[in-house]
Design a protein around this motif. Structure first.
Motif, PDB file in Angstrom:
ATOM      1  N   LYS A 146      23.999  70.326  37.552  1.00  0.00           N
ATOM      2  CA  LYS A 146      23.608  71.732  37.626  1.00  0.00           C
ATOM      3  C   LYS A 146      23.901  72.344  38.995  1.00  0.00           C
ATOM      4  CE  LYS A 146      19.375  70.879  36.352  1.00  0.00           C
ATOM      5  NZ  LYS A 146      17.946  71.107  35.984  1.00  0.00           N
ATOM      6  N   ASP A 147      24.404  71.524  39.934  1.00  0.00           N
ATOM      7  CA  ASP A 147      24.632  72.006  41.292  1.00  0.00           C
ATOM      8  C   ASP A 147      25.685  73.114  41.327  1.00  0.00           C
ATOM      9  OD1 ASP A 147      23.591  69.237  41.398  1.00  0.00           O
ATOM     10  OD2 ASP A 147      23.629  69.569  43.552  1.00  0.00           O
ATOM     11  N   VAL A 189      21.593  75.006  47.524  1.00  0.00           N
ATOM     12  CA  VAL A 189      20.773  73.789  47.640  1.00  0.00           C
ATOM     13  C   VAL A 189      19.425  74.109  48.274  1.00  0.00           C
ATOM     14  CG1 VAL A 189      20.592  71.543  48.778  1.00  0.00           C
ATOM     15  CG2 VAL A 189      22.745  72.218  47.690  1.00  0.00           C
ATOM     16  N   HIS A 190      19.451  74.939  49.320  1.00  0.00           N
ATOM     17  CA  HIS A 190      18.204  75.266  50.035  1.00  0.00           C
ATOM     18  C   HIS A 190      17.201  75.971  49.128  1.00  0.00           C
ATOM     19  CE1 HIS A 190      15.595  76.231  53.414  1.00  0.00           C
ATOM     20  NE2 HIS A 190      15.553  77.477  52.990  1.00  0.00           N
ATOM     21  N   ASN A 192      17.353  75.908  45.847  1.00  0.00           N
ATOM     22  CA  ASN A 192      17.332  75.214  44.553  1.00  0.00           C
ATOM     23  C   ASN A 192      17.887  76.099  43.427  1.00  0.00           C
ATOM     24  OD1 ASN A 192      16.840  72.956  42.936  1.00  0.00           O
ATOM     25  ND2 ASN A 192      14.811  73.679  42.348  1.00  0.00           N
ATOM     26  N   CYS A 194      20.573  76.716  40.665  1.00  0.00           N
ATOM     27  CA  CYS A 194      21.467  75.872  39.888  1.00  0.00           C
ATOM     28  C   CYS A 194      21.783  76.535  38.557  1.00  0.00           C
ATOM     29  CB  CYS A 194      20.869  74.487  39.661  1.00  0.00           C
ATOM     30  SG  CYS A 194      19.272  74.503  38.836  1.00  0.00           S
TER      31      CYS A 194
END
Length: 205
Positions: A146-147, A189-190, A192, A194
């Motif tokens: 999911k990234d 990423v920071h 979250n 996705c």
């Protein structure tokens, strides 16, 4: 040495570090770690060159093998800090992703392809090496999770196209696109962020 070559070398070093670092975490031997690092560094560019019907770049320049070797030495010497640092893989992977996206886009542009092809080639150059790396270390590739990974490359490609349409200096266009990829990846990423996963409803019961 032109600016795009410098970006290519820095990206090679960053991706090689990320590959060797993950190989070290999986307790690979030195040869295995070098192979993972090298495939990570040149995999995306090799696939790009094959699609562009040109000789893979690393087969004409030994420097890419040498850079991978230096990257492995850095991991060995600074293993205590690099391997144990939780975000070291992510940092080097994000840098390599951004720089290689620009390198792939530029090489496709020089081959005379339309912009939509250039953006795809940038995505392939940035993301494919990570796919090969993850397969070699028996992990599900980041691009298939999911990234926000390949989408970051796509965003950088759009920034490149916009800056080029604005007649920005070439180096500004290149740096702006690379930083955009890195920033999108880091922020995703920071915070979250996705993509939604595709689920089989029958398996949810």
């Amino acid at each position: 040495m032109n600016f795009i070559t410098i970006l290519d070398y820095i990206g090679t070093f960053a991706f090689a570090i990320s590959g060797v670092r993950l190989a070290a975490r999986k307790n690979f031997d030195l040869f295995g770690a070098f192979v993972v690092g090298f495939v990570t560094a040149v995999g995306g560019g090799t696939l790009r060159d094959l699609l562009l019907d040109v000789k893979p770049f690393w087969m004409e320049h030994f420097s890419y093998v040498f850079i991978t070797f230096i990257a492995m030495l850095v991991v060995i010497i600074l293993k205590k800090y690099i391997v144990r640092l939780n975000y070291s893989f992510f940092i080097f992977d994000a840098i390599g992703l951004g720089l290689f996206t620009v390198v792939g886009l530029e090489k496709s542009l020089m081959a005379g392809n339309p912009m939509w092809v250039n953006i795809i080639m940038g995505c392939i150059t940035g993301a494919a090496g990570g796919i090969f790396r993850d397969v070699l270390i028996n992990e599900v590739p980041l691009i298939f999770r999911k990234d926000i990974y390949a989408l970051a490359c796509f965003g950088g490609g759009l920034v490149y196209w916009v800056l080029m349409k604005m007649n920005a200096p070439t180096y500004i266009t290149q740096i702006g696109a690379a930083l955009s990829v890195i920033l999108i990846r880091v922020l995703a990423v920071h915070f979250n962020v996705c993509l939604p996963s595709l689920r089989d409803n029958e398996n949810q019961n």
